[in-house]
Write a protein that holds these residues in place. Structure first.
Motif, PDB file in Angstrom:
ATOM      1  N   ILE A 137       0.872  -1.457  -0.015  1.00 42.58           N
ATOM      2  CA  ILE A 137       0.079  -0.038  -0.361  1.00 42.58           C
ATOM      3  C   ILE A 137       0.633   1.473   0.507  1.00 42.58           C
ATOM      4  O   ILE A 137       1.783   1.523   0.580  1.00 42.58           O
ATOM      5  CB  ILE A 137      -0.991   0.137   1.279  1.00 42.58           C
ATOM      6  CG1 ILE A 137      -1.279  -1.423   0.961  1.00 42.58           C
ATOM      7  CG2 ILE A 137      -1.739   1.358   1.158  1.00 42.58           C
ATOM      8  CD1 ILE A 137      -2.601  -1.116   2.736  1.00 42.58           C
ATOM      9  N   ALA A 138       0.802   2.401  -0.941  1.00 44.59           N
ATOM     10  CA  ALA A 138       1.526   3.166  -1.148  1.00 44.59           C
ATOM     11  C   ALA A 138       1.102   4.221  -0.517  1.00 44.59           C
ATOM     12  O   ALA A 138      -0.095   4.924  -0.470  1.00 44.59           O
ATOM     13  CB  ALA A 138       1.909   3.561  -2.272  1.00 44.59           C
ATOM     14  N   ALA A 139       1.969   5.613   0.473  1.00 40.03           N
ATOM     15  CA  ALA A 139       1.733   6.361   0.717  1.00 40.03           C
ATOM     16  C   ALA A 139       1.736   7.782  -0.810  1.00 40.03           C
ATOM     17  O   ALA A 139       2.511   8.002  -1.489  1.00 40.03           O
ATOM     18  CB  ALA A 139       2.165   6.812   1.371  1.00 40.03           C
ATOM     19  N   LEU A 155       3.702   8.642   9.197  1.00 41.47           N
ATOM     20  CA  LEU A 155       2.554   8.401   8.718  1.00 41.47           C
ATOM     21  C   LEU A 155       1.031   8.044  10.149  1.00 41.47           C
ATOM     22  O   LEU A 155       0.251   8.858   9.535  1.00 41.47           O
ATOM     23  CB  LEU A 155       2.434   7.376   7.711  1.00 41.47           C
ATOM     24  CG  LEU A 155       2.994   7.749   6.427  1.00 41.47           C
ATOM     25  CD1 LEU A 155       3.542   6.290   5.588  1.00 41.47           C
ATOM     26  CD2 LEU A 155       2.710   8.178   5.326  1.00 41.47           C
ATOM     27  N   TYR A 159      -2.151   9.774  10.372  1.00 43.55           N
ATOM     28  CA  TYR A 159      -3.566   9.040  10.168  1.00 43.55           C
ATOM     29  C   TYR A 159      -4.505   8.945  11.617  1.00 43.55           C
ATOM     30  O   TYR A 159      -5.615   8.732  11.452  1.00 43.55           O
ATOM     31  CB  TYR A 159      -3.321   8.037   9.473  1.00 43.55           C
ATOM     32  CG  TYR A 159      -3.712   8.104   7.977  1.00 43.55           C
ATOM     33  CD1 TYR A 159      -5.043   8.155   7.029  1.00 43.55           C
ATOM     34  CD2 TYR A 159      -2.379   8.302   6.671  1.00 43.55           C
ATOM     35  CE1 TYR A 159      -4.667   8.438   6.196  1.00 43.55           C
ATOM     36  CE2 TYR A 159      -2.163   8.486   5.652  1.00 43.55           C
ATOM     37  CZ  TYR A 159      -3.599   8.735   5.429  1.00 43.55           C
ATOM     38  OH  TYR A 159      -3.558   8.708   3.625  1.00 43.55           O
ATOM     39  N   GLY A 181      -8.729   8.752   3.251  1.00 41.99           N
ATOM     40  CA  GLY A 181      -8.720   6.704   3.580  1.00 41.99           C
ATOM     41  C   GLY A 181      -9.584   6.393   2.866  1.00 41.99           C
ATOM     42  O   GLY A 181     -10.265   6.818   1.913  1.00 41.99           O
ATOM     43  N   THR A 188      -8.578  -2.745   2.406  1.00 42.05           N
ATOM     44  CA  THR A 188      -6.664  -1.404   2.945  1.00 42.05           C
ATOM     45  C   THR A 188      -7.231  -0.695   3.847  1.00 42.05           C
ATOM     46  O   THR A 188      -6.297  -0.655   4.858  1.00 42.05           O
ATOM     47  CB  THR A 188      -6.802  -0.946   1.253  1.00 42.05           C
ATOM     48  OG1 THR A 188      -7.454  -1.965  -0.012  1.00 42.05           O
ATOM     49  CG2 THR A 188      -5.617  -0.634   1.207  1.00 42.05           C
ATOM     50  N   TRP A 192      -4.206  -0.461   6.445  1.00 41.28           N
ATOM     51  CA  TRP A 192      -3.650   0.578   6.555  1.00 41.28           C
ATOM     52  C   TRP A 192      -3.359   0.991   8.332  1.00 41.28           C
ATOM     53  O   TRP A 192      -2.392   0.837   9.296  1.00 41.28           O
ATOM     54  CB  TRP A 192      -4.168   1.565   6.080  1.00 41.28           C
ATOM     55  CG  TRP A 192      -3.047   2.575   5.566  1.00 41.28           C
ATOM     56  CD1 TRP A 192      -3.413   3.680   6.585  1.00 41.28           C
ATOM     57  CD2 TRP A 192      -2.559   2.761   5.357  1.00 41.28           C
ATOM     58  NE1 TRP A 192      -2.500   5.151   6.479  1.00 41.28           N
ATOM     59  CE2 TRP A 192      -2.025   4.316   5.565  1.00 41.28           C
ATOM     60  CE3 TRP A 192      -1.402   2.481   3.893  1.00 41.28           C
ATOM     61  CZ2 TRP A 192      -0.889   5.696   5.056  1.00 41.28           C
ATOM     62  CZ3 TRP A 192      -0.242   3.317   3.424  1.00 41.28           C
ATOM     63  CH2 TRP A 192       0.144   4.597   3.886  1.00 41.28           C
ATOM     64  N   VAL A 196      -0.022   0.963   9.803  1.00 37.10           N
ATOM     65  CA  VAL A 196       0.561   2.278   9.908  1.00 37.10           C
ATOM     66  C   VAL A 196       0.184   2.664  10.852  1.00 37.10           C
ATOM     67  O   VAL A 196       0.621   3.471  11.758  1.00 37.10           O
ATOM     68  CB  VAL A 196       0.267   2.935   8.257  1.00 37.10           C
ATOM     69  CG1 VAL A 196       0.627   4.423   8.680  1.00 37.10           C
ATOM     70  CG2 VAL A 196       0.738   2.454   7.057  1.00 37.10           C
ATOM     71  N   ASN A 216     -10.264   2.712  -4.601  1.00 35.34           N
ATOM     72  CA  ASN A 216      -8.869   3.325  -4.824  1.00 35.34           C
ATOM     73  C   ASN A 216      -8.532   4.329  -5.801  1.00 35.34           C
ATOM     74  O   ASN A 216      -8.110   5.240  -5.382  1.00 35.34           O
ATOM     75  CB  ASN A 216      -7.654   2.139  -5.503  1.00 35.34           C
ATOM     76  CG  ASN A 216      -7.426   0.777  -4.431  1.00 35.34           C
ATOM     77  OD1 ASN A 216      -7.098   1.371  -3.566  1.00 35.34           O
ATOM     78  ND2 ASN A 216      -7.835  -0.184  -4.852  1.00 35.34           N
ATOM     79  N   TYR A 232      -4.340   6.845   0.455  1.00 35.62           N
ATOM     80  CA  TYR A 232      -3.211   5.557   0.295  1.00 35.62           C
ATOM     81  C   TYR A 232      -3.361   4.767  -0.747  1.00 35.62           C
ATOM     82  O   TYR A 232      -5.396   4.567  -0.733  1.00 35.62           O
ATOM     83  CB  TYR A 232      -3.091   4.860   1.293  1.00 35.62           C
ATOM     84  CG  TYR A 232      -4.078   4.903   2.016  1.00 35.62           C
ATOM     85  CD1 TYR A 232      -4.984   3.718   2.218  1.00 35.62           C
ATOM     86  CD2 TYR A 232      -4.596   5.168   3.792  1.00 35.62           C
ATOM     87  CE1 TYR A 232      -6.016   3.206   3.093  1.00 35.62           C
ATOM     88  CE2 TYR A 232      -5.955   5.220   4.501  1.00 35.62           C
ATOM     89  CZ  TYR A 232      -6.997   4.511   3.913  1.00 35.62           C
ATOM     90  OH  TYR A 232      -7.361   4.053   4.868  1.00 35.62           O
ATOM     91  N   THR A 244       4.572   9.212  -5.502  1.00 37.21           N
ATOM     92  CA  THR A 244       4.368   8.222  -4.317  1.00 37.21           C
ATOM     93  C   THR A 244       5.575   8.621  -2.792  1.00 37.21           C
ATOM     94  O   THR A 244       6.664   9.240  -3.259  1.00 37.21           O
ATOM     95  CB  THR A 244       5.062   7.041  -5.201  1.00 37.21           C
ATOM     96  OG1 THR A 244       4.202   6.295  -5.813  1.00 37.21           O
ATOM     97  CG2 THR A 244       4.785   5.593  -3.729  1.00 37.21           C
TER      98      THR A 244
END
Lengths: 311, 299
Positions: A137-139, A155, A159, A181, A188, A192, A196, A216, A232, A244
């Motif tokens: 999972i990319a920020a 992060l 969040y 989000g 996801t 996350w 995270v 997404n 994300y 990214t």
């Protein structure tokens, strides 16, 4: 006269309905799912798929959806007599559908929860887990955001709402952070939160200020149109409309960008397994489908969709 | 003989319509009890005050918190904003169509307004999410992100317009022509006639139209789900309109998929449904009472 009788009958009906409704109150009511329920044997372990007409129903995570769709499309050429129906809806819906018999395969981007396992067993279903791919999972931030890296702690602070200005994480000139989000029905969202938000501290929770998007794509498009946003998304959804941000793992060291290589070797800290669940050990056409998915041909599609193949 | 057949036929049709009407009432009652039954586990375990005034909606945490205040206020903000936009616009459109427009313009305008009702809400939501929202965020510094309460209001105002316009129009048409004509005959201008004779006479009907528009706006789901950002924050002051919010309806739509059947979360979502039902029912009942009063006034 006729009118009176009809009104009387209607009143009586209503009264009966009321009594029936109220009588059910003391126990938690049993609602049949609003979907068409396929017949199932109370013992579970039914010969999944075999003899049911040659259709496999796959329901669940929107993250797994591109893989399932690609597999279904390619599998139509491998086994023309089997049709694979794929639908999204979220990991929770997938497992729900598996338990109530609407799906033969439930997709999930998180492992099945204990509570879901209990309910499955109570319904006579033994979910069996298949890891079909890995996903990072990319920020992501707006292309104009100058952030060169963020630590996992930062992060988590963002969040969980501890930090609300970009300057507090060392990024100047962007102003307020807009936290984006997924909604709670997304795997996801759960991954996350676990990887995270609660990386260091289990009691942390998502900030209520987080915008909860349905997919997404909507996370990506919101971040792409919002200079102060962070979001994300799964590795497979990255493109050049967003930037990214490499992430520094908890134990320090260099920032790692999410790529297939860094997810595969485990150096990118926010990665997870993607699953398909079946009712009991798969047999018949379902087994053949999953075996094909795990074969070189199926795993090649996993890579093409931007995920990381297993092995 | 022929006469008799037609009388039997007529009787049959009448009964059929009657049954359909009664069925509608029964269904509403059944829906109410269905919602109530599915809400009871929550209403039993949590104090009503904690549900309605609780400040945090965190349904999947341990222990879960089902504070609906941010959602109620979210719905209130979005709906209030929608009414502020749609009522003046809707009433003005209705007056124009009913009183001012030449017949030919009326023939085009009326179906055009009604056509708005045919636009699927998901399409409006998509336009809001992809086009209107980002444009606002780019153009105004006070709007950090293109998903906010007022955007939902704008989209909802658009959707509530046909309801408001149609019913306002009916109310204006039901004002006796003699009233309008005598006002004009006494030397009043057209504007004076509309504001001092026509609108007061149609007052109850206009209020009812606005209330029905309100009912329409508060229950709308798909569009607000897509354009308001769904952050369950408590909106504050006027700036709250420019920040993301989450409405009651969007919460049900977004979370029903994940809520495990017969879990607390599942029942809590039904409780939101019950709350919405009660609100819309109350609004519609009041509107209905007002319409009846207006009919009596005119008679």
């Amino acid at each position: 006269m006729a009118t009176d009788r009809i009104i009387l009958a209607a009143l009586a009906l209503t009264l009966i309905a009321t009594v029936v409704a109220l009588a059910g109150c003391p126990q938690p009511p049993v609602e049949e799912p609003p979907v068409i329920d396929m017949p199932r044997e109370p013992t579970g372990e039914r010969p999944a798929g075999g003899g049911e007409g040659e259709t496999i129903k796959v329901i669940g995570s929107t993250t797994v959806l591109p893989i399932a769709t690609a597999w279904a499309k390619a599998y139509a050429e491998v086994a023309p007599d089997v049709s694979v129906n794929v639908a999204g809806g979220g990991s929770g819906s997938g497992i729900e559908a598996l338990i109530n018999g609407t799906a033969d395969i439930g997709d999930a981007s998180r492992a099945i929860k204990d509570s879901e396992m209990e309910r499955a067993r109570a319904a006579g279903v033994e979910p069996v887990e298949h890891v079909i791919a890995y996903d990072g999972i990319a920020a992501v931030v707006h292309p104009s955001n100058p952030a060169s890296q963020l630590t996992l702690q930062q992060l988590s602070d963002i969040y969980s709402g501890q930090v609300t200005q970009w300057s507090e994480v060392g990024v100047d000139g962007v102003g307020e952070i807009t936290v984006v989000g997924r909604d709670a029905s997304s795997g996801t969202y759960g991954s996350w939160e676990e990887l995270v938000v609660q990386a260091e501290d289990d009691t942390r929770e998502y900030t209520v200020a987080m915008l909860q998007m349905q997919s997404n794509e909507t996370v990506r498009s919101t971040v792409a149109s919002t200079p102060g946003a962070i979001g994300y998304i799964g590795l497979g959804y990255l493109d050049d409309t967003v930037r990214t941000v490499p992430v520094v793992p908890l134990d320090g060291g260099d920032a790692v960008a999410p790529t297939e290589a860094t997810v595969a070797d485990g150096s990118y800290p926010i990665s997870r397994e993607l699953y398909m669940y079946t009712r009991g050990r798969p047999t018949g056409i379902i087994r053949a489908f999953l075996d094909w998915g795990m074969s070189e041909a199926g795993q090649k599609l996993v890579a093409e969709e931007g995920f990381v193949p297993v092995d | 003989m022929k006469k008799r057949v037609s009388r039997v036929w007529e009787w049959g049709i009448e009964r059929l319509i009657q049954i359909a009407g009664i069925l509608g009432i029964i269904l509403v009652i059944l829906i109410f009890f269905f919602l109530l039954r599915n809400s009871l586990p929550i209403l039993r375990d949590f104090a009503l005050a904690d549900l309605l005034a609780g400040r945090e909606w965190r349904p999947v945490r341990e222990p879960p918190r089902f504070g609906m205040l941010p959602l109620i206020l979210g719905s209130l903000y979005v709906t209030a904003g929608a009414l502020v936009i749609s009522i003046p616009l809707g009433v003005a459109t209705a007056i124009f169509i009913a009183e001012i427009a030449p017949p030919r313009a009326r023939e085009i305008l009326k179906p055009a307004v009604e056509l708005i009702a045919a636009v699927p809400s998901v399409v409006l939501g998509f336009i809001g999410l992809m086009v209107v929202g980002p444009w606002f965020a780019r153009s105004f510094d006070d709007i950090p992100v293109g998903s906010f309460a007022a955007l939902g209001s704008i989209m909802l105002a658009f959707m509530a317009l046909p309801t408001i316009v149609s019913i306002c129009e009916d109310a204006l048409y039901s004002v006796p022509r003699a009233l309008v004509n005598s006002s004009l005959a006494l030397g009043a201008t057209r504007w004076q006639t509309i504001t001092r004779a026509l609108l007061p006479a149609a007052r109850s009907g206009l209020i009812a139209a606005c209330l029905l528009g309100l009912g329409r706006a508060i229950g709308e789901t798909m569009t607000v789900l897509m354009v308001t950002g769904n952050a369950a924050v408590i909106p504050r002051g006027l700036m709250g309109f420019l920040r993301p919010v989450r409405t009651l309806t969007a919460t049900i739509a977004a979370e029903m998929g994940e809520a495990a059947q017969r879990s607390e979360h599942f029942f809590a979502l039904f409780t939101i449904g019950l709350l919405l039902f009660v609100i819309t029912f109350a609004v519609n009942t009041i509107a209905d009472l007002i319409i009846r009063r207006s009919e009596k006034d005119i008679a």
